[in-house]
Design a protein around this motif. Structure first.
Motif, PDB file in Angstrom:
ATOM      1  N   VAL A 174     -61.944  17.788 -22.884  1.00  0.00           N
ATOM      2  CA  VAL A 174     -62.244  17.202 -21.531  1.00  0.00           C
ATOM      3  C   VAL A 174     -63.153  15.792 -21.941  1.00  0.00           C
ATOM      4  CG1 VAL A 174     -63.849  17.428 -19.353  1.00  0.00           C
ATOM      5  CG2 VAL A 174     -62.348  19.248 -20.380  1.00  0.00           C
ATOM      6  N   GLY A 175     -62.408  14.638 -21.105  1.00  0.00           N
ATOM      7  CA  GLY A 175     -63.178  13.453 -21.268  1.00  0.00           C
ATOM      8  C   GLY A 175     -62.521  12.612 -22.254  1.00  0.00           C
ATOM      9  N   ASN A 176     -61.754  13.045 -23.265  1.00  0.00           N
ATOM     10  CA  ASN A 176     -61.052  12.002 -24.212  1.00  0.00           C
ATOM     11  C   ASN A 176     -59.593  11.547 -23.251  1.00  0.00           C
ATOM     12  OD1 ASN A 176     -62.992  13.085 -25.902  1.00  0.00           O
ATOM     13  ND2 ASN A 176     -61.719  14.479 -27.116  1.00  0.00           N
ATOM     14  N   SER A 177     -59.262  10.500 -24.100  1.00  0.00           N
ATOM     15  CA  SER A 177     -57.777   9.929 -23.790  1.00  0.00           C
ATOM     16  C   SER A 177     -57.013  10.176 -24.841  1.00  0.00           C
ATOM     17  CB  SER A 177     -58.286   8.265 -23.447  1.00  0.00           C
ATOM     18  OG  SER A 177     -59.238   8.555 -22.421  1.00  0.00           O
ATOM     19  N   SER A 178     -55.733  10.074 -24.281  1.00  0.00           N
ATOM     20  CA  SER A 178     -54.424   9.967 -25.202  1.00  0.00           C
ATOM     21  C   SER A 178     -53.425   9.309 -24.661  1.00  0.00           C
ATOM     22  CB  SER A 178     -54.062  11.458 -25.422  1.00  0.00           C
ATOM     23  OG  SER A 178     -53.121  11.701 -26.419  1.00  0.00           O
ATOM     24  N   VAL A 179     -52.214   8.912 -25.374  1.00  0.00           N
ATOM     25  CA  VAL A 179     -51.192   8.189 -25.138  1.00  0.00           C
ATOM     26  C   VAL A 179     -49.920   9.173 -25.513  1.00  0.00           C
ATOM     27  CG1 VAL A 179     -49.759   6.332 -25.478  1.00  0.00           C
ATOM     28  CG2 VAL A 179     -52.333   6.160 -25.234  1.00  0.00           C
ATOM     29  N   LEU A 180     -48.968   9.454 -24.906  1.00  0.00           N
ATOM     30  CA  LEU A 180     -47.690  10.224 -25.006  1.00  0.00           C
ATOM     31  C   LEU A 180     -46.779   9.199 -25.013  1.00  0.00           C
ATOM     32  CD1 LEU A 180     -48.303  13.295 -22.649  1.00  0.00           C
ATOM     33  CD2 LEU A 180     -49.102  12.797 -25.055  1.00  0.00           C
ATOM     34  N   THR A 181     -45.793   9.381 -26.056  1.00  0.00           N
ATOM     35  CA  THR A 181     -44.529   8.549 -26.291  1.00  0.00           C
ATOM     36  C   THR A 181     -43.371   9.294 -26.265  1.00  0.00           C
ATOM     37  OG1 THR A 181     -44.715   8.597 -28.653  1.00  0.00           O
ATOM     38  CG2 THR A 181     -45.855   6.713 -27.823  1.00  0.00           C
ATOM     39  N   CYS A 182     -42.160   8.694 -25.906  1.00  0.00           N
ATOM     40  CA  CYS A 182     -40.983   9.291 -25.878  1.00  0.00           C
ATOM     41  C   CYS A 182     -39.962   8.531 -27.145  1.00  0.00           C
ATOM     42  CB  CYS A 182     -40.314   9.089 -24.598  1.00  0.00           C
ATOM     43  SG  CYS A 182     -38.789  10.010 -24.288  1.00  0.00           S
ATOM     44  N   PRO A 183     -39.179   9.370 -27.713  1.00  0.00           N
ATOM     45  CA  PRO A 183     -38.394   8.567 -29.063  1.00  0.00           C
ATOM     46  C   PRO A 183     -37.401   7.605 -28.223  1.00  0.00           C
ATOM     47  CG  PRO A 183     -37.523  10.975 -28.549  1.00  0.00           C
ATOM     48  CD  PRO A 183     -38.823  10.787 -27.567  1.00  0.00           C
ATOM     49  N   LEU A 184     -37.178   6.384 -29.035  1.00  0.00           N
ATOM     50  CA  LEU A 184     -36.344   5.286 -28.559  1.00  0.00           C
ATOM     51  C   LEU A 184     -35.160   5.473 -29.580  1.00  0.00           C
ATOM     52  CD1 LEU A 184     -35.597   3.154 -26.637  1.00  0.00           C
ATOM     53  CD2 LEU A 184     -37.098   1.588 -28.083  1.00  0.00           C
ATOM     54  N   LYS A 185     -34.054   5.301 -28.984  1.00  0.00           N
ATOM     55  CA  LYS A 185     -32.755   5.031 -30.008  1.00  0.00           C
ATOM     56  C   LYS A 185     -31.945   4.216 -28.988  1.00  0.00           C
ATOM     57  CE  LYS A 185     -32.665   9.337 -32.560  1.00  0.00           C
ATOM     58  NZ  LYS A 185     -32.046  10.587 -32.979  1.00  0.00           N
ATOM     59  N   GLY A 186     -31.480   2.909 -29.500  1.00  0.00           N
ATOM     60  CA  GLY A 186     -30.728   1.911 -28.980  1.00  0.00           C
ATOM     61  C   GLY A 186     -31.636   1.444 -27.643  1.00  0.00           C
ATOM     62  N   ASN A 187     -30.934   0.740 -26.924  1.00  0.00           N
ATOM     63  CA  ASN A 187     -31.624   0.037 -25.806  1.00  0.00           C
ATOM     64  C   ASN A 187     -31.916   0.995 -24.455  1.00  0.00           C
ATOM     65  OD1 ASN A 187     -31.388  -2.541 -27.221  1.00  0.00           O
ATOM     66  ND2 ASN A 187     -29.446  -2.732 -26.746  1.00  0.00           N
ATOM     67  N   MET A 188     -33.070   0.887 -24.172  1.00  0.00           N
ATOM     68  CA  MET A 188     -33.413   1.801 -22.995  1.00  0.00           C
ATOM     69  C   MET A 188     -32.931   1.013 -21.695  1.00  0.00           C
ATOM     70  SD  MET A 188     -37.368   3.081 -22.024  1.00  0.00           S
ATOM     71  CE  MET A 188     -37.756   1.398 -21.548  1.00  0.00           C
ATOM     72  N   THR A 189     -32.556   2.078 -20.813  1.00  0.00           N
ATOM     73  CA  THR A 189     -32.292   1.325 -19.406  1.00  0.00           C
ATOM     74  C   THR A 189     -33.142   2.135 -18.307  1.00  0.00           C
ATOM     75  OG1 THR A 189     -30.466   3.166 -19.230  1.00  0.00           O
ATOM     76  CG2 THR A 189     -29.927   1.098 -19.997  1.00  0.00           C
ATOM     77  N   LEU A 190     -33.566   3.269 -18.800  1.00  0.00           N
ATOM     78  CA  LEU A 190     -34.250   4.143 -17.581  1.00  0.00           C
ATOM     79  C   LEU A 190     -35.334   4.925 -18.499  1.00  0.00           C
ATOM     80  CD1 LEU A 190     -34.792   4.827 -14.581  1.00  0.00           C
ATOM     81  CD2 LEU A 190     -33.063   6.772 -15.067  1.00  0.00           C
ATOM     82  N   LEU A 191     -36.714   5.377 -18.119  1.00  0.00           N
ATOM     83  CA  LEU A 191     -37.407   6.242 -18.523  1.00  0.00           C
ATOM     84  C   LEU A 191     -38.103   6.788 -17.345  1.00  0.00           C
ATOM     85  CD1 LEU A 191     -38.996   7.260 -20.767  1.00  0.00           C
ATOM     86  CD2 LEU A 191     -40.672   5.340 -20.586  1.00  0.00           C
ATOM     87  N   LYS A 192     -38.273   8.169 -17.388  1.00  0.00           N
ATOM     88  CA  LYS A 192     -38.831   8.892 -16.404  1.00  0.00           C
ATOM     89  C   LYS A 192     -39.748  10.140 -16.978  1.00  0.00           C
ATOM     90  CE  LYS A 192     -37.661  12.189 -12.753  1.00  0.00           C
ATOM     91  NZ  LYS A 192     -36.623  12.974 -11.896  1.00  0.00           N
ATOM     92  N   TRP A 193     -41.047  10.232 -16.637  1.00  0.00           N
ATOM     93  CA  TRP A 193     -41.958  11.178 -17.029  1.00  0.00           C
ATOM     94  C   TRP A 193     -42.285  12.297 -15.778  1.00  0.00           C
ATOM     95  CZ3 TRP A 193     -44.073  12.310 -21.602  1.00  0.00           C
ATOM     96  CH2 TRP A 193     -44.085  11.408 -22.721  1.00  0.00           C
TER      97      TRP A 193
END
Length: 308
Positions: free
Chosen positions: A35-54
């Motif tokens: 509690v109180g900490n921060s984090s960054v979540l990433t998504c693997p990328l292969k090729g050229n991205m057109t759309l990203l949804k979380w």
């Protein structure tokens, strides 16, 4: 023959089970935050991205979605808290940033990416740890009491020197748990200084305190004795007051004087008898007079009666 067949079937089942387990571990990444900490979540990328949804599915509350379209450079968010947002970095796809995470953010985070090479998916399961608040005090009997408040998961408490006490847990609506433990010495030959040790996935803590059970106990016994003595004195006084009041208010029973018979004086009897006596005397006088007259005149008695 049958035994060999069964062994082959069992081996295939175990193989399938291991593959499924590996697949789930690869697709579902565990993420633990405090509690109180921060984090960054990433998504693997292969090729050229057109759309990203979380897509975020917390344990409490409705789902949250964040969408980014590359062709229009437009972001869209639905039902997301303020501490969850996009973060853009040069040469990398947008990542999901969680600032000052809270217990409400615990849940599943799913990433879906559409690229020129296909669609990719990754999921995180976020577990949020809440470190407990440690407090150590002495109760009225002079025994140490250790409290690990609002911890997630529940903290483990132990004493130094050893104690045979058991911990009590109190659950809260937000998923945290307060653990309370009272020191109970295994032997009488212990020092007054006791230490409470707290073990938790978010960290370990300890705190010491010195209590005086003997002094507190004697003070409490003296206090209880004084209170009981005062109560007994008050009850005795009330009983004495009630006794005297009961006897003072009792009505006096007066004895009825004996009835006195009326006293008749001799004079009253004389008064009552006197008229009759007078009448008899008068009759006698008259009788005597008539008798004398008759004798004197030599008259017969019948004449005398007629004359009367």
């Amino acid at each position: 023959m049958k035994a060999g067949t069964n062994m082959k079937i069992s081996g295939k089942i175990m193989y399938v089970f291991v593959l499924l387990t590996i697949t789930m571990v690869m697709r579902l990444a565990g993420l633990v935050m405090t509690v109180g900490n921060s984090s960054v979540l990433t998504c693997p990328l292969k090729g050229n991205m057109t759309l990203l949804k979380w897509t975020i599915t917390p344990k409490a509350g409705g789902p949250c979605t964040l969408v980014y379209r590359v062709d229009t450079n437009v972001t869209h968010r639905t039902n997301c808290s303020d501490n969850i947002n996009w973060t853009f970095r040069a040469g990398l796809p947008p990542a999901l940033e969680i600032r000052q995470v809270g217990i409400a953010q615990e849940g599943n985070y799913s990433c879906e990416m559409a690229t020129t090479e296909g669609n990719f998916h990754k999921m995180y399961h976020l577990t949020v740890l809440a470190p407990p608040r440690l407090s150590l005090s002495c109760d009225e009997q002079g025994s140490p009491v250790c409290e690990a408040a609002a911890g997630k998961p529940p903290a483990q408490l132990s004493w130094l020197p050893g104690s045979s006490s058991t911990a009590e847990e109190k659950c809260h609506d937000n998923g945290t748990v307060t653990v309370l433990s009272k020191f109970t010495a295994c032997s009488t030959n212990v020092t007054n200084v006791t230490t409470c040790m707290v073990s938790h996935p978010a960290g370990n803590w300890s705190q010491s305190i010195a209590c005086c059970p003997s002094e507190n106990t004697s003070t409490n016994i003296f206090l209880y004795a004084c209170i009981i003595t005062c109560i007994l004195i008050i009850i005795t006084l009330l009983a004495v007051i009630y006794y005297f009041k009961l006897h003072s208010d009792r009505p006096c029973h007066r004895t009825k004087p004996p009835e006195i018979a009326p006293i008749h004086s001799q004079q009253d009897d004389t008064v009552e008898v006197e008229p009759y006596t007078t009448y008899v005397q008068k009759e006698n006088v008259i009788y005597n007079s008539v008798s004398d007259l008759t004798v004197g005149q030599n008259l017969p008695q019948d004449c005398v009666q007629e004359h009367e």
